[in-house]
Motif scaffolding. Structure first.
Motif, PDB file in Angstrom:
ATOM      1  N   UNK A  41      23.868 -85.343  52.307  1.00  0.00           N
ATOM      2  CA  UNK A  41      22.520 -84.788  52.166  1.00  0.00           C
ATOM      3  C   UNK A  41      22.024 -85.117  50.764  1.00  0.00           C
ATOM      4  N   UNK A  42      20.936 -85.882  50.698  1.00  0.00           N
ATOM      5  CA  UNK A  42      20.417 -86.385  49.438  1.00  0.00           C
ATOM      6  C   UNK A  42      18.984 -85.903  49.233  1.00  0.00           C
ATOM      7  N   UNK A  43      18.617 -85.679  47.975  1.00  0.00           N
ATOM      8  CA  UNK A  43      17.246 -85.297  47.647  1.00  0.00           C
ATOM      9  C   UNK A  43      17.222 -84.600  46.308  1.00  0.00           C
ATOM     10  N   UNK A  44      16.044 -84.479  45.724  1.00  0.00           N
ATOM     11  CA  UNK A  44      15.940 -83.841  44.418  1.00  0.00           C
ATOM     12  C   UNK A  44      15.999 -82.324  44.547  1.00  0.00           C
ATOM     13  N   UNK A  45      15.979 -81.619  43.410  1.00  0.00           N
ATOM     14  CA  UNK A  45      16.039 -80.155  43.405  1.00  0.00           C
ATOM     15  C   UNK A  45      14.905 -79.579  44.242  1.00  0.00           C
ATOM     16  N   UNK A  46      15.237 -78.575  45.046  1.00  0.00           N
ATOM     17  CA  UNK A  46      14.230 -77.945  45.888  1.00  0.00           C
ATOM     18  C   UNK A  46      14.015 -78.636  47.211  1.00  0.00           C
ATOM     19  N   UNK A  47      14.827 -79.656  47.517  1.00  0.00           N
ATOM     20  CA  UNK A  47      14.650 -80.388  48.773  1.00  0.00           C
ATOM     21  C   UNK A  47      15.162 -79.597  49.975  1.00  0.00           C
ATOM     22  N   UNK A  48      16.009 -78.593  49.730  1.00  0.00           N
ATOM     23  CA  UNK A  48      16.577 -77.805  50.822  1.00  0.00           C
ATOM     24  C   UNK A  48      17.968 -78.240  51.225  1.00  0.00           C
ATOM     25  N   UNK A  49      18.601 -79.111  50.417  1.00  0.00           N
ATOM     26  CA  UNK A  49      19.928 -79.651  50.754  1.00  0.00           C
ATOM     27  C   UNK A  49      20.976 -78.542  50.879  1.00  0.00           C
ATOM     28  N   UNK A  50      21.098 -77.731  49.825  1.00  0.00           N
ATOM     29  CA  UNK A  50      22.119 -76.683  49.826  1.00  0.00           C
ATOM     30  C   UNK A  50      21.833 -75.633  50.891  1.00  0.00           C
ATOM     31  N   UNK A  51      20.568 -75.311  51.090  1.00  0.00           N
ATOM     32  CA  UNK A  51      20.200 -74.326  52.117  1.00  0.00           C
ATOM     33  C   UNK A  51      20.592 -74.831  53.497  1.00  0.00           C
ATOM     34  N   UNK A  52      20.312 -76.108  53.778  1.00  0.00           N
ATOM     35  CA  UNK A  52      20.709 -76.689  55.061  1.00  0.00           C
ATOM     36  C   UNK A  52      22.230 -76.711  55.184  1.00  0.00           C
ATOM     37  N   UNK A  53      22.920 -77.057  54.093  1.00  0.00           N
ATOM     38  CA  UNK A  53      24.376 -77.079  54.123  1.00  0.00           C
ATOM     39  C   UNK A  53      24.979 -75.728  54.455  1.00  0.00           C
ATOM     40  N   UNK A  54      24.403 -74.658  53.915  1.00  0.00           N
ATOM     41  CA  UNK A  54      24.917 -73.316  54.166  1.00  0.00           C
ATOM     42  C   UNK A  54      24.682 -72.874  55.605  1.00  0.00           C
ATOM     43  N   UNK A  55      23.630 -73.407  56.254  1.00  0.00           N
ATOM     44  CA  UNK A  55      23.394 -73.026  57.648  1.00  0.00           C
ATOM     45  C   UNK A  55      24.516 -73.519  58.560  1.00  0.00           C
ATOM     46  N   UNK A  56      25.286 -74.494  58.100  1.00  0.00           N
ATOM     47  CA  UNK A  56      26.444 -74.951  58.877  1.00  0.00           C
ATOM     48  C   UNK A  56      27.392 -73.785  59.128  1.00  0.00           C
ATOM     49  N   UNK A  57      27.453 -72.850  58.176  1.00  0.00           N
ATOM     50  CA  UNK A  57      28.287 -71.650  58.330  1.00  0.00           C
ATOM     51  C   UNK A  57      27.491 -70.493  58.919  1.00  0.00           C
ATOM     52  N   UNK A  58      26.245 -70.752  59.329  1.00  0.00           N
ATOM     53  CA  UNK A  58      25.401 -69.666  59.806  1.00  0.00           C
ATOM     54  C   UNK A  58      25.037 -68.699  58.700  1.00  0.00           C
ATOM     55  N   UNK A  59      24.937 -69.203  57.479  1.00  0.00           N
ATOM     56  CA  UNK A  59      24.745 -68.341  56.303  1.00  0.00           C
ATOM     57  C   UNK A  59      23.478 -68.733  55.552  1.00  0.00           C
ATOM     58  N   UNK A  60      22.849 -67.730  54.953  1.00  0.00           N
ATOM     59  CA  UNK A  60      21.716 -67.952  54.059  1.00  0.00           C
ATOM     60  C   UNK A  60      21.913 -67.125  52.796  1.00  0.00           C
ATOM     61  N   UNK A  61      21.383 -67.623  51.711  1.00  0.00           N
ATOM     62  CA  UNK A  61      21.439 -66.858  50.458  1.00  0.00           C
ATOM     63  C   UNK A  61      20.550 -65.617  50.574  1.00  0.00           C
ATOM     64  N   UNK A  62      20.829 -64.580  49.747  1.00  0.00           N
ATOM     65  CA  UNK A  62      19.989 -63.377  49.763  1.00  0.00           C
ATOM     66  C   UNK A  62      18.511 -63.726  49.567  1.00  0.00           C
ATOM     67  N   UNK A  63      17.667 -63.077  50.359  1.00  0.00           N
ATOM     68  CA  UNK A  63      16.229 -63.347  50.280  1.00  0.00           C
ATOM     69  C   UNK A  63      15.781 -64.441  51.230  1.00  0.00           C
ATOM     70  N   UNK A  64      16.750 -65.107  51.893  1.00  0.00           N
ATOM     71  CA  UNK A  64      16.419 -66.158  52.852  1.00  0.00           C
ATOM     72  C   UNK A  64      16.902 -65.741  54.243  1.00  0.00           C
ATOM     73  N   UNK A  65      16.353 -66.354  55.266  1.00  0.00           N
ATOM     74  CA  UNK A  65      16.788 -66.071  56.628  1.00  0.00           C
ATOM     75  C   UNK A  65      16.469 -67.254  57.531  1.00  0.00           C
ATOM     76  N   UNK A  66      17.326 -67.441  58.517  1.00  0.00           N
ATOM     77  CA  UNK A  66      17.093 -68.462  59.531  1.00  0.00           C
ATOM     78  C   UNK A  66      16.115 -67.882  60.547  1.00  0.00           C
TER      79      UNK A  66
END
Length: 541
Positions: A41-66
C-alpha cells in the motif's frame, strides 16, 4: 479462488465525533490477498494506507469507524464477528507491526517478556518455548547478541533494534497475515536489508500473506507482488509490482516515483572557508567506561551542509547531543565560532544557545500538544530575542510565511496539522532564534517521499536565504545525495571516512562505506533477490 484468504469489498471508514461532519478516510476500496502473497500500500501521508491496513483486522483507531463494506477472512465475516472471536484472531491469525516501535513497547518490561506474552496467553506454546523462539527470531533478524539483547528494556536498545523486536513479536504465533506498517522507516540501509530479507523468507517459508504499508516505492518493490497506490482515501491504481514501477498508468504514481530524485538547488561556492563548528577528538557515553563516541572529529563551515551517516547505534544522535551540550563530553573539545564551549549546556551562555538549534526526528513528540502554534513559535522569540506582544505575533506570522504555511495556522494546535506541517513548525521554531547552525536529526525519516522532498526543498531555501549551516544526521543516502556538501561516515562510535559528497558517493575508500552505498534499494523488484544471491555466492567462494 481457494487460495484467497482475505477479501475486502467496498470498505469505507469515516472519522468524526457524533453530531459533527464526518470525514471519509477510506472511500470504497477493495483489497484481496492470497496465501503467500504480499500487497504493498503506497501513498503520501493522509492517503488512508494505515487505516485500510488496520481494517484487515476489523479494527479502526479511536474516533474512526467502518461504515460500510465487507471483510472476509478465510470465509469468516469479520464485520459481524464477536469481540471474543476478534480477540482470538488478532495477534494469532492476523498480526500487526506498527511504525512507531518506541511508542508501542511497555517501557517497564524486558523485550523477551513482551514477546512471550502473546503466544503464551493464547495457549500456543509454553513460556519457556516462547522465550527460545524469541531468541531464535532475534538471531534471524540479525540482532546483535540475541540472548543478551532479549533481556534488555526498550530504552536500552536502538530504534532499529526495537523495530526488529516488534517484527519478531508479530511472527511469534506464525500468523496467516502480517500487516507491516512502515516497518523499516527507522532503520539504516544495512539493517533494512536484513529485515526485508527476513520478511520475504518468513512469508515464503510459512506461506504467510502480508500487507506492506510504506511511502518508499523502492522498498516495497522488494517484497510486494502487487502494489495498490492510494490518495485521499481512494485507490489510484493497482497492478503488479513490475508494472507499477516500470509502467505506471497514473500521473500521481509517476509523481511518487519522481519524488526520489530531488536535486540540490544551491551554489556550492556560497560556502565560506571559515569554520563555524569544530568537534575535536570527542569521546562520550551514558555510563562511565561505556563509550558511545570514541575520538570523533567533525568540522562544519559557514553556510555548509555536513551529513553524518551510519547504521543504527553508530553514535550519530549521540554526537548531536554532545555538540548541543545535552550530553557533556568526557574528552575533547567543542569549538564554535573559534571559541571553546563548555561541554554542559547548563554552563553555556544564552547567546551561545541561540546560535545553535536542533530539529528533532519525531515532530509528534517534539511539539507540546497543549499549546497553540503562536505559543510554540513565540517562546524562542521571547527567550532569545526578548520579543513580546504585537511584535512577537508579527514575527510568528513571518515565520509561518517563511515555512510556507498560512498565517491562520497561528491559532491551531499540533494535532490539527499533518506530519509534514508539524515538521515545518519544528523548522520554524529552530530558526526563530536566528541561529547560525541547525542540527537536523533524521528530520524526514518519518515522512512520506513527497512531503519529505518538500521539507528538504524548504531547508535548502532557508539555507540560501539565511546562510545557515546544517549538520544533517540521517540514514537515508538519497537524502545525503540531495542535501550534503560533505559527508561523515560513522561506525561503532568512530568516524571511518569523511570528505566531499561526490568523493564519498562515487569513490568510497572504507569497506563499510561501500557496504552502505551497496545497500540502498534500487527501483527494481529483483534487486533484493540479486543482492542476497550474490552474498550467498560470495560466502560459497
Amino acid at each position: 479462488m481457494n487460495d484467497i484468504i482475505l477479501d475486502i469489498k467496498d470498505i469505507e471508514v469515516e472519522a468524526g465525533n457524533v453530531g459533527e461532519k464526518q470525514i471519509t478516510i477510506v472511500d470504497k476500496v477493495d483489497l484481496t490477498l492470497r496465501k503467500g502473497e504480499v500487497i504493498g500500500l503506497i501513498g503520501e501521508s493522509g492517503a488512508g494506507k494505515s487505516t485500510l491496513g488496520l481494517t484487515v483486522m476489523g479494527y479502526c483507531r479511536p474516533g474512526c469507524r467502518i461504515t460500510s463494506g465487507s471483510i472476509q477472512f478465510r470465509g469468516h465475516d469479520l464485520m459481524n464477528a464477536s469481540p471474543k472471536e476478534m480477540r482470538e484472531l488478532r495477534g494469532v491469525k492476523i498480526a500487526y507491526v506498527a511504525q512507531s516501535a518506541a511508542a508501542s513497547f511497555n517501557p517497564a518490561h524486558k523485550l523477551i517478556e513482551q514477546f512471550v506474552e502473546g503466544p503464551h496467553q493464547h495457549g500456543i506454546m509454553t513460556a519457556r518455548d516462547a522465550g527460545k523462539k524469541c531468541i531464535d527470531l532475534y538471531g534471524k533478524l540479525k540482532m546483535p547478541q540475541p540472548e543478551v539483547i532479549a533481556y534488555r528494556f526498550p530504552h536500552q536498545v536502538s530504534g532499529g533494534q526495537l523495530q526488529r523486536s516488534m517484527v519478531a513479536m508479530a511472527m511469534a504465533c506464525n500468523p496467516d497475515i502480517i500487516i507491516f506498517d512502515e516497518p523499516t522507516t527507522a532503520l539504516d540501509v544495512t539493517t533494512q536489508i536484513e529485515v526485508l530479507a527476513t520478511i520475504k523468507d518468513v512469508i515464503r517459508q510459512f506461506g504467510m500473506a502480508g500487507v506492506y504499508i510504506t511511502h518508499d516505492l523502492a522498498v516495497v518493490a522488494q517484497v510486494a507482488d502487487r502494489i495498490k497506490v492510494m490518495r485521499y482515501g481512494k485507490e489510484v491504481e493497482e497492478d503488479t509490482t513490475e508494472n507499477i514501477i516500470n509502467h505506471p498508468s497514473q500521473d500521481y504514481t509517476r509523481e511518487l516515483l519522481a519524488s526520489r530524485s530531488l536535486v540540490r538547488d544551491r551554489q556550492v561556492d556560497n560556502i565560506e572557508d571559515d569554520i563555524l563548528l569544530s568537534v575535536e577528538h570527542v569521546s562520550a557515553g551514558y555510563k562511565r567506561g561505556e563509550k558511545i563516541l570514541n575520538d570523533v572529529s567533525v568540522t562544519v563551515k559557514k553556510a555548509q551542509t555536513v551529513a553524518v551517516v551510519g547504521e543504527s547505534g553508530s553514535g550519530k544522535s549521540t554526537l548531536a547531543r554532545v555538540i548541543t551540550g545535552l550530553l557533556p563530553a568526557w574528552e575533547g573539545n567543542i569549538i564554535f565560532d573559534h571559541k571553546r564551549r563548555d561541554p554542559d549546556i547548563k554552563q553555556r551562555y544564552r547567546s551561545t544557545l541561540k546560535r545553535m538549534q536542533m530539529i528533532y526526528q519525531m515532530p509528534d513528540t517534539a511539539l507540546n500538544p497543549t499549546q497553540k502554534i503562536e505559543t510554540i513559535l513565540g517562546r524562542p522569540l521571547t527567550f532569545y530575542l526578548n520579543m513580546k506582544g504585537a511584535a512577537r505575533r508579527k514575527r510568528v506570522e513571518e515565520l509561518l510565511d517563511m515555512i510556507e504555511l498560512p498565517k491562520n495556522y497561528i491559532n491551531r494546535y499540533p494535532n490539527q496539522l499533518s506530519g509534514g506541517e508539524k515538521q515545518r513548525i519544528c523548522i520554524a521554531r529552530s530558526i526563530a532564534a536566528e541561529p547560525e547552525l541547525v542540527i537536523c536529526d533524521e528530520v524526514t525519516s518519518a515522512l512520506d517521499q513527497i512531503v519529505a522532498a518538500g521539507i528538504l526543498r524548504l531547508l535548502q531555501k532557508l539555507q540560501n536565504e539565511l546562510k545557515l549551516s546544517y549538520l544533517f544526521i540521517t540514514h537515508d543516502l538519497d537524502t545525503v545525495k540531495a542535501v550534503a556538501d560533505e559527508v561523515v561516515v560513522m561506525l561503532n562510535g568512530r568516524v571511518v571516512e569523511s570528505g566531499l559528497k561526490d568523493d564519498i558517493i562515487h569513490h568510497p575508500q572504507h569497506e563499510y562505506t561501500k557496504r552502505l552505498l551497496d545497500s540502498v534499494p534500487l527501483m527494481d523488484p529483483t534487486w533484493l533477490d540479486k543482492r542476497l544471491a550474490s552474498r550467498v555466492e560470495l560466502i560459497a567462494d
